[in-house]
Scaffold this motif. Structure first.
Motif, PDB file in Angstrom:
ATOM      1  N   LYS A  89       0.861  -1.176   0.000  1.00  0.00           N
ATOM      2  CA  LYS A  89       0.000   0.000   0.000  1.00  0.00           C
ATOM      3  C   LYS A  89       0.896   1.224   0.000  1.00  0.00           C
ATOM      4  O   LYS A  89       1.910   1.260   0.699  1.00  0.00           O
ATOM      5  CB  LYS A  89      -0.873  -0.022   1.256  1.00  0.00           C
ATOM      6  N   GLU A  90       0.531   2.231  -0.773  1.00  0.00           N
ATOM      7  CA  GLU A  90       1.308   3.466  -0.802  1.00  0.00           C
ATOM      8  C   GLU A  90       0.713   4.453   0.190  1.00  0.00           C
ATOM      9  O   GLU A  90      -0.488   4.712   0.175  1.00  0.00           O
ATOM     10  CB  GLU A  90       1.308   4.075  -2.203  1.00  0.00           C
ATOM     11  N   VAL A  91       1.560   4.965   1.072  1.00  0.00           N
ATOM     12  CA  VAL A  91       1.139   5.967   2.061  1.00  0.00           C
ATOM     13  C   VAL A  91       2.107   7.138   2.000  1.00  0.00           C
ATOM     14  O   VAL A  91       3.222   7.010   1.493  1.00  0.00           O
ATOM     15  CB  VAL A  91       1.103   5.389   3.493  1.00  0.00           C
TER      16      VAL A  91
ATOM     17  N   ASP B 252       0.156  -2.665   9.789  1.00  0.00           N
ATOM     18  CA  ASP B 252       0.354  -1.706   8.703  1.00  0.00           C
ATOM     19  C   ASP B 252       1.153  -0.517   9.221  1.00  0.00           C
ATOM     20  O   ASP B 252       1.855  -0.639  10.227  1.00  0.00           O
ATOM     21  CB  ASP B 252      -0.986  -1.286   8.090  1.00  0.00           C
ATOM     22  N   GLU B 253       0.994   0.644   8.592  1.00  0.00           N
ATOM     23  CA  GLU B 253       1.743   1.829   8.999  1.00  0.00           C
ATOM     24  C   GLU B 253       1.365   2.299  10.400  1.00  0.00           C
ATOM     25  O   GLU B 253       2.088   3.069  11.019  1.00  0.00           O
ATOM     26  CB  GLU B 253       1.575   2.965   7.975  1.00  0.00           C
TER      27      GLU B 253
ATOM     28  N   GLN C 275       5.487   6.370   0.316  1.00  0.00           N
ATOM     29  CA  GLN C 275       6.252   5.224   0.803  1.00  0.00           C
ATOM     30  C   GLN C 275       5.395   3.979   0.625  1.00  0.00           C
ATOM     31  O   GLN C 275       4.180   4.031   0.769  1.00  0.00           O
ATOM     32  CB  GLN C 275       6.579   5.380   2.294  1.00  0.00           C
TER      33      GLN C 275
ATOM     34  N   VAL D 220       4.160   0.447   2.009  1.00  0.00           N
ATOM     35  CA  VAL D 220       4.004  -0.240   3.288  1.00  0.00           C
ATOM     36  C   VAL D 220       3.369  -1.594   3.010  1.00  0.00           C
ATOM     37  O   VAL D 220       2.442  -1.694   2.199  1.00  0.00           O
ATOM     38  CB  VAL D 220       3.091   0.582   4.231  1.00  0.00           C
TER      39      VAL D 220
ATOM     40  N   ASP E 281       4.560   9.755   3.917  1.00  0.00           N
ATOM     41  CA  ASP E 281       5.292   9.853   5.179  1.00  0.00           C
ATOM     42  C   ASP E 281       5.136  11.258   5.758  1.00  0.00           C
ATOM     43  O   ASP E 281       4.378  12.086   5.235  1.00  0.00           O
ATOM     44  CB  ASP E 281       6.762   9.452   5.000  1.00  0.00           C
TER      45      ASP E 281
ATOM     46  N   VAL F 158       0.937  -4.214   4.143  1.00  0.00           N
ATOM     47  CA  VAL F 158      -0.225  -4.344   5.025  1.00  0.00           C
ATOM     48  C   VAL F 158      -0.552  -5.833   5.144  1.00  0.00           C
ATOM     49  O   VAL F 158      -0.809  -6.493   4.142  1.00  0.00           O
ATOM     50  CB  VAL F 158      -1.439  -3.572   4.460  1.00  0.00           C
TER      51      VAL F 158
END
Length: 114
Positions: free
Chosen positions: A58-60, A94-95, A68, A70, A62, A72
């Motif tokens: 998954k793109e999150v 996850d994050e 970034q 991540v 920062d 999950v």
């Protein structure tokens, strides 16, 4: 009297030896890696332990607003308890960290209402 103490010491040493347990046998092990870094996992052992898990990227953003990736992970595991019941724990990692849920996992108290 000395022989009695020596005999007691020998009995204590024998009683303190570790008891060997049988290693559980794996009945099922399915691991399916994905080209993008995710995977699925299913495991079952003959002592009643079961684990199922799926992971995806998954793109999150920062703290600097940069993207970034991540991993999950969502899954559950279960095992037999000493009273014969089955304990099941579900989780997400996850994050935000690892977050388990289940009957034996303590819950945070609800926020006080005003």
């Amino acid at each position: 009297m000395k022989m009695f103490i020596v005999a007691l010491a020998l009995v204590a040493c024998v009683a303190a030896l570790p008891v060997e347990k049988d290693v559980p046998k794996i009945l099922r092990y399915d691991f399916d890696p994905q080209p993008n870094g995710g995977y699925s996992l299913n495991v079952e052992t003959d002592d009643g332990i079961v684990r199922n898990e799926v992971a995806e990227l998954k793109e999150v953003l920062d703290e600097n607003n940069k993207p970034q990736l991540v991993l999950v992970v969502r899954g559950q595991y279960s095992y037999p308890r000493s009273d014969g019941s089955i304990e099941t724990i579900t989780y997400v990692a996850d994050e935000l960290g690892f977050r388990p849920e289940g009957a034996s996992i303590p819950q945070a108290p609800a926020a006080a209402r005003r």
